[in-house]
Design a protein around this motif. Structure first.
Motif, PDB file in Angstrom:
ATOM      1  N   HIS A  63      14.734   8.422 -25.523  1.00 16.57           N
ATOM      2  CA  HIS A  63      15.820   9.062 -26.409  1.00 16.57           C
ATOM      3  C   HIS A  63      15.820  10.925 -25.737  1.00 16.57           C
ATOM      4  N   ASN A  64      17.576  11.229 -25.315  1.00 17.78           N
ATOM      5  CA  ASN A  64      17.573  12.479 -25.489  1.00 17.78           C
ATOM      6  C   ASN A  64      18.705  13.716 -25.696  1.00 17.78           C
ATOM      7  N   ASP A  65      18.275  13.417 -27.522  1.00 17.11           N
ATOM      8  CA  ASP A  65      19.806  13.288 -28.248  1.00 17.11           C
ATOM      9  C   ASP A  65      18.663  12.929 -29.337  1.00 17.11           C
ATOM     10  N   PHE A  66      17.602  13.771 -29.827  1.00 17.68           N
ATOM     11  CA  PHE A  66      17.588  14.111 -31.158  1.00 17.68           C
ATOM     12  C   PHE A  66      15.821  15.046 -31.696  1.00 17.68           C
ATOM     13  N   VAL A  67      16.141  15.518 -33.127  1.00 19.17           N
ATOM     14  CA  VAL A  67      15.686  16.766 -33.587  1.00 19.17           C
ATOM     15  C   VAL A  67      14.695  16.116 -34.673  1.00 19.17           C
ATOM     16  N   TYR A  68      13.235  16.424 -34.070  1.00 20.33           N
ATOM     17  CA  TYR A  68      12.489  16.190 -35.307  1.00 20.33           C
ATOM     18  C   TYR A  68      11.909  17.834 -35.503  1.00 20.33           C
ATOM     19  N   TYR A  69      11.953  18.053 -37.024  1.00 16.89           N
ATOM     20  CA  TYR A  69      11.868  18.266 -38.029  1.00 16.89           C
ATOM     21  C   TYR A  69      11.064  18.559 -38.570  1.00 16.89           C
ATOM     22  N   GLU A  70       9.485  19.119 -39.223  1.00 15.81           N
ATOM     23  CA  GLU A  70       8.513  18.974 -40.593  1.00 15.81           C
ATOM     24  C   GLU A  70       8.416  20.226 -40.959  1.00 15.81           C
ATOM     25  N   TYR A  71       8.789  20.182 -42.069  1.00 13.69           N
ATOM     26  CA  TYR A  71       8.567  21.150 -43.327  1.00 13.69           C
ATOM     27  C   TYR A  71       7.715  21.369 -43.780  1.00 13.69           C
ATOM     28  N   PRO A  72       7.326  22.889 -42.725  1.00 11.75           N
ATOM     29  CA  PRO A  72       5.733  23.585 -43.494  1.00 11.75           C
ATOM     30  C   PRO A  72       5.554  23.389 -44.434  1.00 11.75           C
ATOM     31  N   ASP A  73       4.463  23.076 -44.887  1.00 13.95           N
ATOM     32  CA  ASP A  73       3.781  22.483 -46.588  1.00 13.95           C
ATOM     33  C   ASP A  73       5.091  21.442 -47.538  1.00 13.95           C
ATOM     34  N   GLY A  74       5.761  21.197 -46.227  1.00 17.43           N
ATOM     35  CA  GLY A  74       6.292  20.169 -47.633  1.00 17.43           C
ATOM     36  C   GLY A  74       5.765  18.898 -47.615  1.00 17.43           C
ATOM     37  N   THR A  75       6.131  18.157 -48.788  1.00 13.69           N
ATOM     38  CA  THR A  75       4.753  17.010 -49.613  1.00 13.69           C
ATOM     39  C   THR A  75       6.455  15.791 -49.263  1.00 13.69           C
ATOM     40  N   ALA A  88       6.519   9.774 -39.579  1.00 14.22           N
ATOM     41  CA  ALA A  88       7.587  10.314 -38.613  1.00 14.22           C
ATOM     42  C   ALA A  88       6.988  10.811 -37.102  1.00 14.22           C
ATOM     43  N   ARG A  89       5.718  11.340 -37.344  1.00 14.60           N
ATOM     44  CA  ARG A  89       5.163  11.568 -35.792  1.00 14.60           C
ATOM     45  C   ARG A  89       5.090  10.441 -34.669  1.00 14.60           C
ATOM     46  N   GLY A  90       4.535   9.377 -35.708  1.00 15.13           N
ATOM     47  CA  GLY A  90       5.072   7.846 -34.244  1.00 15.13           C
ATOM     48  C   GLY A  90       6.423   8.130 -33.775  1.00 15.13           C
ATOM     49  N   MET A  91       7.141   8.047 -34.715  1.00 19.52           N
ATOM     50  CA  MET A  91       9.032   7.765 -34.653  1.00 19.52           C
ATOM     51  C   MET A  91       9.243   9.053 -33.191  1.00 19.52           C
ATOM     52  N   ARG A  92       8.699  10.150 -33.401  1.00 19.78           N
ATOM     53  CA  ARG A  92       9.017  11.009 -32.796  1.00 19.78           C
ATOM     54  C   ARG A  92       8.384  10.909 -31.012  1.00 19.78           C
ATOM     55  N   GLN A  93       7.551  10.361 -31.403  1.00 19.56           N
ATOM     56  CA  GLN A  93       6.401  10.024 -29.951  1.00 19.56           C
ATOM     57  C   GLN A  93       7.748   8.726 -29.341  1.00 19.56           C
ATOM     58  N   ARG A  94       7.254   7.799 -29.717  1.00 16.91           N
ATOM     59  CA  ARG A  94       8.467   6.641 -29.580  1.00 16.91           C
ATOM     60  C   ARG A  94      10.029   7.022 -28.763  1.00 16.91           C
ATOM     61  N   LEU A  95      10.438   7.642 -30.053  1.00 17.96           N
ATOM     62  CA  LEU A  95      12.066   8.316 -29.223  1.00 17.96           C
ATOM     63  C   LEU A  95      11.656   8.933 -28.740  1.00 17.96           C
ATOM     64  N   GLY A  96      10.921   9.730 -28.188  1.00 16.35           N
ATOM     65  CA  GLY A  96      10.248  11.293 -26.569  1.00 16.35           C
ATOM     66  C   GLY A  96      10.349   9.899 -25.624  1.00 16.35           C
ATOM     67  N   THR A  97      10.109   9.273 -25.489  1.00 20.26           N
ATOM     68  CA  THR A  97      10.246   7.974 -24.352  1.00 20.26           C
ATOM     69  C   THR A  97      11.274   7.430 -24.270  1.00 20.26           C
ATOM     70  N   GLY A 113      22.654  10.687 -32.580  1.00 18.29           N
ATOM     71  CA  GLY A 113      22.078  11.341 -32.275  1.00 18.29           C
ATOM     72  C   GLY A 113      21.192  11.336 -33.746  1.00 18.29           C
ATOM     73  N   VAL A 114      19.918  11.183 -33.761  1.00 13.11           N
ATOM     74  CA  VAL A 114      19.245  11.442 -34.386  1.00 13.11           C
ATOM     75  C   VAL A 114      18.390  11.917 -34.949  1.00 13.11           C
ATOM     76  N   TYR A 115      18.407  12.915 -36.140  1.00  6.64           N
ATOM     77  CA  TYR A 115      17.886  13.558 -36.895  1.00  6.64           C
ATOM     78  C   TYR A 115      16.220  13.385 -37.600  1.00  6.64           C
ATOM     79  N   LEU A 116      14.792  14.247 -37.509  1.00  6.36           N
ATOM     80  CA  LEU A 116      13.962  13.417 -38.244  1.00  6.36           C
ATOM     81  C   LEU A 116      13.625  14.141 -39.500  1.00  6.36           C
TER      82      LEU A 116
END
Length: 857
Positions: free
Chosen positions: A527-539, A516-525, A499-502
């Motif tokens: 992989h069926n067991d990953f989570v992508y979370y973009e922390y709001p305003d996070g640097t 990170a968005r690029g890896m989300r796109q690649r996994l989406g082609t 499982g992958v949590y980004l």
């Protein structure tokens, strides 16, 4: 990408050692207050306050295995070269003169100027006699001292001490400016000929509720021209003494020596204690140092140490143990740190978990190797040691990390996918070289006004863009191929194991969120067991949530490593069996084409067993781990009868798979597969030549010493140096050896390399029957040690003085550089870099040239 102004930040980025916003507190300042004449190692006798500096229009993006260096080339090739102020060194590529200029220190006794970026600093010291000193400097990546190379202090730790003998008359020090545009240097008269220094001392936490001895590390400085023998280290803690024998230490060198520390009693109080470390020669006390050591409970956040099999050094890792003191068979979290972050601070960033223990390895330094090369091996060693102590549930092993550690998570997770149930890269980039190249590309797209502030003129920008556009030669492509195991995206389908949590900050401009968005796109082609979370305003760093994020650990809770008998489909990819060969019950033992991606796809659908392969020459399948009622397996359409409950080997012969016997360990395999960097493990020892001319003997001793210095600085290492005449195969059994010298001047050559297909002597190389003559040739290569089933011999060799100096650099100890089994070059590489390498390649699976893969120029 947000505009980047500080030059220092740029240099940090392009070295791929990015500072996370956690602070290490480990940079020690030894300069500035020069009224203090005596320091722990001796008496200050000279501070360098005036120098010449030369700015060279090069760049710091060069991660080449053979970087160009026209300045050091001049000093190496012209023994008496000594420029003066305003003297022109050369004309740059746009026709501007490169001129030596005088520079003086500031009030902190530092040569401190942003213009020092991409510069060299020349220091001179005239001695009225031959005398021994310690050269202490900081801020440089490398230094030539009277024509001999030594390791620098580019991370500004203030640790380096180089014992050397000044010659009568002028002594010349040429320093290459490191990651920060600041250089400081001085000379110290040693307090004694052999002494201890607490710079870079390492001690563990001792635990009052564990009854076992511990290991620390301290550096022994030999400031004599002779070998020191018969020394020992004694430690004393709360009246308990333990003694450790010190191996022989080479002349004018420093060895970081492990030493034993006694256990403390059960009624010891928590807190700081005094640890005495005593250097002895027989029964005579030579030096004593007192350091502070912490007594803790094993249930607190602690620092543990162990002895590494890589080089016999003492390494540490930090632990945030479970908050549940009665936990058994809990989870195990491996957390890999970002650049500049100490493992202690990595563990401190997490709250203790009630369902598992968190372990943070060091990568062998806060910067280390970006979790590749010896950083990768460190992670594996720490996992093994910590799992032995904490005894976790083998199905509940997890991997996470931030920034450079996010890269480490992507990389280690792809390389060893069956070791983890789930991974969580935080603010990470998957591929180190692609990240560097991407940063260079994005930097070159900044407005020229911003580039000018960074010291990048239009001419330099034009040259950089030109360099990026150039096609690699076949020889260069072969060198680049040695880096296939680090091309994470070629192994991307290995994430199907886990499982992958980004986790990434929305506004991260250090590791851009687009990665990170690029890896989300690649996994989406696929992989069926990953989570992508973009922390709001996070640097890049937005507090402890940057890594200690509860949803991430909740994701871990829902995952376990599949047991072998549960697996119906299994894919696995590797760049080299020597780095990663197996997943669960299938091993790619040998490749058809070395260091190109290999894979297998196993299926147990409806009970039928099948494997489809790519670039595999030899497979091992452990049928004892498979529950099946079938008596055969199909490998690439070939049906083969199997022996259930046994380990079976299958070899591809003329394109057809057949079962075969256990392969000889003399062949390549997961145990020993090359390339050249693989020589620097298995408790490696350096053996240098003493049977040559005075120049050869001095050069090869220093060359081995320089590599040992570098491995200490970069890898917290401990490398023993051995004279060729003192080398004994029995004494150093099953240890890797790196030979410095050739058949004419290294007495150990015939013992270790008699059967090597490559023979090098003065003025001649025999490359499996191909004869090459002249004194300008240098080589790096690796062959199996014929008296061992696991050990290798690495060779740093040359045919003469020109070839020796061509091989002055040790970029094989730098992460991101790539080295196949064999490299042949001449002294043109000093000025022309990797494009001047004449041959490169890999031996065959039988370690022969004829079955190998080589390119010649």
């Amino acid at each position: 990408m947000r505009k980047i102004k500080p030059l220092i930040l740029l240099l940090v980025f392009i070295q791929s050692c990015l500072f996370a916003q956690q602070k290490t507190g480990n940079i020690v300042e030894y300069f500035g207050k020069e009224k203090i004449e005596t320091i722990q190692e001796g008496k200050l006798i000279h501070v360098f306050k005036k120098a010449l500096t030369l700015k060279v229009p090069t760049h710091h993006f060069n991660s080449s295995s053979f970087p160009k260096d026209p300045v050091y080339a001049r000093f190496l090739e012209e023994e008496n070269y000594l420029p003066n102020n305003k003297e022109t060194f050369d004309i740059d590529f746009v026709g501007n003169p490169m001129v030596w200029k005088t520079i003086k220190v500031d009030e902190t006794n530092s040569f401190n100027d942003e213009n020092l970026s991409s510069s060299y600093v020349l220091l001179k010291y005239k001695s009225n006699k031959v005398k021994t000193v310690l050269f202490e400097a900081s801020g440089h990546s490398l230094v030539l001292i009277n024509g001999l190379p030594h390791e620098g202090d580019h991370y500004d730790f203030g640790w380096n001490l180089i014992p050397l003998e000044l010659k009568k008359g002028m002594n010349v020090f040429v320093l290459k400016v490191g990651r920060f545009p600041r250089i400081r240097a001085r000379l110290i008269e040693p307090k004694m000929e052999v002494q201890l220094t607490t710079r870079d001392v390492l001690v563990p936490d001792v635990l009052f509720d564990e009854s076992k001895n511990y290991t620390g590390g301290i550096r022994v400085v030999n400031s004599t021209n002779t070998w020191i023998k018969g020394y020992s280290l004694e430690s004393e803690l709360k009246g308990k003494k333990l003694e450790t024998i010190v191996p022989d230490i080479a002349p004018m060198s420093v060895l970081k020596m492990p030493f034993s520390i006694a256990a403390v009693s059960n009624n010891s109080k928590v807190g700081a204690e005094k640890l005495n470390i005593i250097l002895k020669n027989k029964n005579s006390v030579l030096d004593t140092k007192e350091v502070e050591i912490q007594v803790k409970s094993k249930h607190q956040k602690i620092k543990r140490t162990f002895i590494s099999d890589i080089d016999g050094s003492v390494q540490y890792y930090s632990v945030a143990p479970s908050s549940n003191k009665d936990l058994k068979n809990g989870a195990f979290f491996l957390s890999v740190h970002g650049a500049s972050v100490e493992a202690v601070n990595q563990a401190n960033a997490y709250k203790q978990k009630d369902w598992g223990d968190l372990v943070a390895p060091t990568n062998r330094r806060p910067f280390g190797f970006a979790w590749e090369d010896w950083g990768r091996l460190d992670a594996l060693e720490v996992m093994a040691d910590a799992k032995n102590i904490y005894q976790p549930d083998p199905q509940k092993i997890y991997l996470t990390g931030h920034s450079m550690g996010g890269h480490g998570t992507w990389y280690l997770g792809a390389t060893y996918p069956d070791k983890f149930a789930a991974i969580a890269p935080c603010a990470g980039y998957p591929d180190l070289l692609l990240y560097r190249d991407g940063f260079l590309k994005s930097t070159l797209e900044l407005p020229q006004t911003e580039l000018t502030k960074l010291g990048m003129t239009p001419e330099i920008v034009s040259r950089l863009k030109f360099n990026q556009s150039q096609e690699l030669t076949p020889v260069e492509k072969m060198i680049e191929r040695a880096g296939t195991p680090s091309r994470t995206l070629e192994l991307i389908r290995n994430y199907l194991h886990v499982g992958v949590y980004l986790l990434h900050g929305e506004k991260d401009n250090v590791v851009p969120t687009s990665i990170a968005r690029g890896m989300r796109q690649r996994l989406g082609t696929f992989h069926n067991d990953f989570v992508y979370y973009e922390y709001p305003d996070g640097t890049h760093w937005y507090g402890d949530h940057s890594i200690d994020w509860e949803p991430l650990f909740n994701f871990f809770k829902r995952h376990t490593i599949k047991k072998d008998d549960e697996i119906k489909n299994l894919e696995f990819y590797t760049g080299s069996p020597g780095v990663s060969a197996s997943s669960h019950f299938v091993t790619i033992y040998q490749q058809e084409i070395p260091f190109k991606t290999s894979s297998f796809n196993f299926s147990k659908e409806e009970g039928d067993l099948s494997i489809k392969t790519n670039n595999a020459a030899l497979l091992l399948v452990d049928f004892s781990k498979l529950v099946t009622d079938k008596n055969e397996i199909k490998i690439d359409e070939r049906i083969i009868t199997i022996n259930k409950g046994a380990k079976m080997y299958f070899q591809k012969v003329d394109g057809v798979w057949k079962n075969t016997s256990v392969p000889s360990l003399a062949q390549k395999g997961p145990h020993r597969n090359g390339g050249f960097k693989d020589a620097f493990r298995h408790h490696v020892v350096f053996v240098y030549a003493t049977k040559g001319t005075d120049e050869e003997n001095e050069w090869y001793l220093n060359r081995a010493r320089f590599d040992a210095e570098t491995f200490w600085y970069r890898a917290n290492g401990k490398i023993e140096l051995v004279k060729d005449v003192d080398f004994s195969p029995k004494k150093y059994a099953d240890r890797n050896v790196v030979i410095y010298g050739n058949k004419s001047n290294n007495a150990a050559w015939k013992t270790l390399l008699k059967k090597s297909p490559i023979q090098v002597e003065n003025n001649k190389i025999d490359f499996d029957g191909k004869s090459i003559t002249g004194n300008q040739w240098g080589m790096y290569f690796i062959v199996p040690r014929t008296d061992s089933d696991i050990a290798c011999v690495g060779v740093v060799t040359a045919t003469g003085s020109k070839g020796m100096k061509a091989a002055y650099m040790n970029h094989y100890l730098v992460n991101g550089t790539t080295f196949p089994d064999v490299l042949l070059f001449d002294d043109d590489v000093l000025e022309n870099g990797m494009s001047a390498v004449k041959a490169s390649g890999f031996f065959g699976n039988d370690w022969s040239v004829e079955k190998g893969d080589f390119e010649w120029k």
